[in-house]
Design a protein around this motif. Structure first.
Motif, PDB file in Angstrom:
ATOM      1  N   ILE A  15       0.715  -1.008   0.065  1.00  0.00           N
ATOM      2  CA  ILE A  15       0.001   0.116  -0.045  1.00  0.00           C
ATOM      3  C   ILE A  15       0.815   1.340   0.099  1.00  0.00           C
ATOM      4  CG2 ILE A  15      -1.451   1.352   1.399  1.00  0.00           C
ATOM      5  CD1 ILE A  15      -2.513  -1.233   2.715  1.00  0.00           C
ATOM      6  N   ASP A  16       0.711   2.152  -0.999  1.00  0.00           N
ATOM      7  CA  ASP A  16       1.328   3.446  -1.153  1.00  0.00           C
ATOM      8  C   ASP A  16       0.169   4.757  -1.013  1.00  0.00           C
ATOM      9  OD1 ASP A  16       3.986   2.636  -1.353  1.00  0.00           O
ATOM     10  OD2 ASP A  16       3.640   2.277  -3.517  1.00  0.00           O
ATOM     11  N   VAL A  17       0.461   5.234   0.054  1.00  0.00           N
ATOM     12  CA  VAL A  17      -0.443   6.374   0.180  1.00  0.00           C
ATOM     13  C   VAL A  17       0.285   7.564  -0.252  1.00  0.00           C
ATOM     14  CG1 VAL A  17      -2.134   7.624   1.702  1.00  0.00           C
ATOM     15  CG2 VAL A  17      -2.149   5.111   1.863  1.00  0.00           C
ATOM     16  N   HIS A  18       0.019   8.272  -1.365  1.00  0.00           N
ATOM     17  CA  HIS A  18       0.801   9.206  -1.667  1.00  0.00           C
ATOM     18  C   HIS A  18       0.250  10.509  -1.789  1.00  0.00           C
ATOM     19  CE1 HIS A  18       4.349  10.228  -4.213  1.00  0.00           C
ATOM     20  NE2 HIS A  18       3.686  10.998  -4.863  1.00  0.00           N
ATOM     21  N   ASN A  19       0.563  11.394  -0.616  1.00  0.00           N
ATOM     22  CA  ASN A  19      -0.021  12.800  -0.453  1.00  0.00           C
ATOM     23  C   ASN A  19      -1.382  12.822  -0.562  1.00  0.00           C
ATOM     24  OD1 ASN A  19       2.948  13.397  -2.158  1.00  0.00           O
ATOM     25  ND2 ASN A  19       2.740  14.378  -0.274  1.00  0.00           N
ATOM     26  N   HIS A  40       3.844   4.153   3.557  1.00  0.00           N
ATOM     27  CA  HIS A  40       4.154   2.818   2.829  1.00  0.00           C
ATOM     28  C   HIS A  40       3.842   1.858   3.941  1.00  0.00           C
ATOM     29  CE1 HIS A  40       5.938   5.309  -0.397  1.00  0.00           C
ATOM     30  NE2 HIS A  40       6.710   5.812   0.528  1.00  0.00           N
ATOM     31  N   LEU A  41       3.031   1.082   3.310  1.00  0.00           N
ATOM     32  CA  LEU A  41       2.876  -0.513   3.986  1.00  0.00           C
ATOM     33  C   LEU A  41       3.304  -1.771   3.401  1.00  0.00           C
ATOM     34  CD1 LEU A  41       0.453   1.335   5.121  1.00  0.00           C
ATOM     35  CD2 LEU A  41       0.021  -0.663   6.782  1.00  0.00           C
ATOM     36  N   ASN A  42       4.239  -2.190   3.929  1.00  0.00           N
ATOM     37  CA  ASN A  42       4.780  -3.563   3.080  1.00  0.00           C
ATOM     38  C   ASN A  42       4.056  -4.706   3.523  1.00  0.00           C
ATOM     39  OD1 ASN A  42       7.029  -2.094   2.063  1.00  0.00           O
ATOM     40  ND2 ASN A  42       7.654  -1.879   4.176  1.00  0.00           N
ATOM     41  N   GLU A  43       4.342  -5.960   2.708  1.00  0.00           N
ATOM     42  CA  GLU A  43       3.687  -6.944   2.836  1.00  0.00           C
ATOM     43  C   GLU A  43       3.970  -7.664   4.032  1.00  0.00           C
ATOM     44  OE1 GLU A  43       3.126 -11.123   0.044  1.00  0.00           O
ATOM     45  OE2 GLU A  43       4.619  -9.628  -0.464  1.00  0.00           O
ATOM     46  N   PRO A  70     -10.128   9.899  -2.467  1.00  0.00           N
ATOM     47  CA  PRO A  70      -9.567  11.308  -1.834  1.00  0.00           C
ATOM     48  C   PRO A  70      -9.697  12.387  -2.923  1.00  0.00           C
ATOM     49  CG  PRO A  70      -7.944   9.607  -3.015  1.00  0.00           C
ATOM     50  CD  PRO A  70      -9.138   9.066  -3.047  1.00  0.00           C
ATOM     51  N   ASP A  71      -9.534  13.514  -2.214  1.00  0.00           N
ATOM     52  CA  ASP A  71      -9.495  14.794  -3.179  1.00  0.00           C
ATOM     53  C   ASP A  71      -8.314  15.187  -3.635  1.00  0.00           C
ATOM     54  OD1 ASP A  71     -12.491  15.531  -2.519  1.00  0.00           O
ATOM     55  OD2 ASP A  71     -11.820  15.575  -0.531  1.00  0.00           O
ATOM     56  N   GLU A  72      -7.367  14.601  -3.115  1.00  0.00           N
ATOM     57  CA  GLU A  72      -5.927  15.146  -3.351  1.00  0.00           C
ATOM     58  C   GLU A  72      -5.048  13.705  -3.283  1.00  0.00           C
ATOM     59  OE1 GLU A  72      -4.641  18.240  -1.147  1.00  0.00           O
ATOM     60  OE2 GLU A  72      -6.284  19.716  -2.092  1.00  0.00           O
ATOM     61  N   GLY A  73      -4.263  13.444  -4.095  1.00  0.00           N
ATOM     62  CA  GLY A  73      -3.228  12.275  -4.020  1.00  0.00           C
ATOM     63  C   GLY A  73      -3.642  11.068  -4.672  1.00  0.00           C
ATOM     64  N   ASN A  74      -2.751  10.093  -4.511  1.00  0.00           N
ATOM     65  CA  ASN A  74      -2.986   8.781  -5.074  1.00  0.00           C
ATOM     66  C   ASN A  74      -2.730   7.688  -4.246  1.00  0.00           C
ATOM     67  OD1 ASN A  74      -1.401  10.856  -7.046  1.00  0.00           O
ATOM     68  ND2 ASN A  74      -2.923   9.402  -8.255  1.00  0.00           N
ATOM     69  N   ILE A  75      -3.461   6.576  -4.450  1.00  0.00           N
ATOM     70  CA  ILE A  75      -3.392   5.407  -3.576  1.00  0.00           C
ATOM     71  C   ILE A  75      -3.013   4.167  -4.396  1.00  0.00           C
ATOM     72  CG2 ILE A  75      -4.299   3.913  -1.911  1.00  0.00           C
ATOM     73  CD1 ILE A  75      -5.982   6.419  -1.064  1.00  0.00           C
ATOM     74  N   PHE A  76      -1.633   3.669  -4.109  1.00  0.00           N
ATOM     75  CA  PHE A  76      -1.196   2.646  -5.014  1.00  0.00           C
ATOM     76  C   PHE A  76      -1.336   1.207  -4.381  1.00  0.00           C
ATOM     77  CE2 PHE A  76       0.785   6.433  -6.670  1.00  0.00           C
ATOM     78  CZ  PHE A  76       0.695   6.407  -7.852  1.00  0.00           C
ATOM     79  N   ILE A  77      -2.003   0.399  -4.934  1.00  0.00           N
ATOM     80  CA  ILE A  77      -2.213  -1.087  -4.145  1.00  0.00           C
ATOM     81  C   ILE A  77      -1.270  -2.051  -5.181  1.00  0.00           C
ATOM     82  CG2 ILE A  77      -3.661  -2.971  -3.240  1.00  0.00           C
ATOM     83  CD1 ILE A  77      -4.244  -0.136  -1.924  1.00  0.00           C
ATOM     84  N   ASP A  78      -0.189  -2.430  -4.576  1.00  0.00           N
ATOM     85  CA  ASP A  78       0.950  -3.491  -5.361  1.00  0.00           C
ATOM     86  C   ASP A  78       1.005  -2.513  -6.834  1.00  0.00           C
ATOM     87  OD1 ASP A  78       1.099  -5.047  -3.950  1.00  0.00           O
ATOM     88  OD2 ASP A  78       0.183  -6.841  -4.921  1.00  0.00           O
ATOM     89  N   GLY A  79       1.150  -1.083  -6.708  1.00  0.00           N
ATOM     90  CA  GLY A  79       1.613  -0.544  -7.797  1.00  0.00           C
ATOM     91  C   GLY A  79       0.423   0.083  -8.766  1.00  0.00           C
ATOM     92  N   GLU A  80      -0.809  -0.433  -8.582  1.00  0.00           N
ATOM     93  CA  GLU A  80      -1.945  -0.051  -9.336  1.00  0.00           C
ATOM     94  C   GLU A  80      -2.814   1.178  -8.259  1.00  0.00           C
ATOM     95  OE1 GLU A  80      -4.614  -2.753 -10.640  1.00  0.00           O
ATOM     96  OE2 GLU A  80      -5.678  -1.335 -11.722  1.00  0.00           O
TER      97      GLU A  80
END
Ligand code: ADP
Ligand code: MG
Length: 243
Positions: A15-19, A40-43, A70-80
């Protein structure tokens, strides 16, 4: 965009929570429920999300789980990047990848414990043999082999919450999000639930992110992320518990 981001950041993060920000009432008195959070959360993590009431724990879990956007930013789950998915794609993504456990159990009252766990696998078109195999394994892991045919109303709160964990796991998600899973449990049931979660984390390397107020639950986490007013105020892993 994906590749560029992955090149720059920890690409192993599940999990990548980006701004990320989530703003309620943007046109009147804006409330930053989540304010520029970067995580960032790792496996394989077993992480607690803590903070006072209103600090944004539920909002953040709902954003990561794709229940909210979210209103701003991106959330990546395994890069998606799940913020780029359409409504229908997001529903599908959730079903395949994310397990939820809520504070209030949320089992379907007219279905037995077993049917509650089986239901999500039916949605995924998993064949009967495989469904039964997973059901038996999961009920063994949650210590409720003899309660498969019980209705939720015939189970204690702690037992219902363990069934909810089994249901969350049934779809073989990438990770489990649990919003104050022990809030409605007595301390013995809370300990049992944590035992089950820890077992699944250790034996199946299932990643858990759970919010809590309960110090006994916090003490069992290997990483503790503290939110205050929608911001990450602290992010600590006790030295003895580091991977
Ligand atoms: P926590 O789970 O830590 O108690 P929440 O994520 O529920 O915190 O809430 C964070 C902030 O966002 C609070 O100030 C809350 O009042 C506000 N909030 C949450 N949901 C809504 C909503 N649907 N509309 C307006 N404000 C909301
Ligand atoms: Mg909450």
């Amino acid at each position: 965009m994906h590749l560029e981001y992955k090149d720059m950041e920890n690409f192993k993060a599940v999990i990548d929570v980006h701004n990320v920000s989530k703003i309620y009432n943007p046109d009147t008195i804006p409330v930053y429920a989540i304010n520029n959070v970067h995580l960032h959360l790792n496996e394989g993590e077993f992480t607690a999300l803590v903070g006072p009431s209103g600090s944004g724990k539920t909002t953040l879990l709902n954003l990561i789980g794709g229940l909210d956007r979210p209103d701003e930013g991106n959330i990546f789950i395994d890069g998606e990047d799940i913020t780029k998915l359409s409504g229908g794609e997001l529903i599908d993504f959730r079903l395949k990848n994310i397990g939820f456990v809520f504070q209030s159990f949320n089992l379907i009252p007219v279905l037995t414990a077993k049917e509650n766990v089986e239901f999500i696998m039916l949605l995924q078109n998993i064949n009967k043999q495989e469904r039964l195999k997973r059901i038996n394994q999961l009920f063994k892991e949650i210590g409720l082999e003899d309660k498969q045919e019980s209705l939720p109303s015939q189970l204690s709160g702690g037992q219902q919450q363990r069934v909810a964990v089994a249901r969350a796991l049934a779809s073989k998600p990438k990770f489990i999000l649990a919003d104050e899973p022990t809030a409605n449990l007595d301390s013995k049931s809370a300990t049992n639930l944590l035992d089950v979660m820890e077992l699944l984390n250790k034996e199946e390397n299932m990643t858990f992110l759970f919010s809590t107020h309960d110090q006994r639950v916090i003490d069992r986490a290997r990483r503790v992320i503290t939110l205050v007013d929608g911001r990450v105020e602290a992010d600590t892993a006790p030295v003895s518990n580091k991977h």
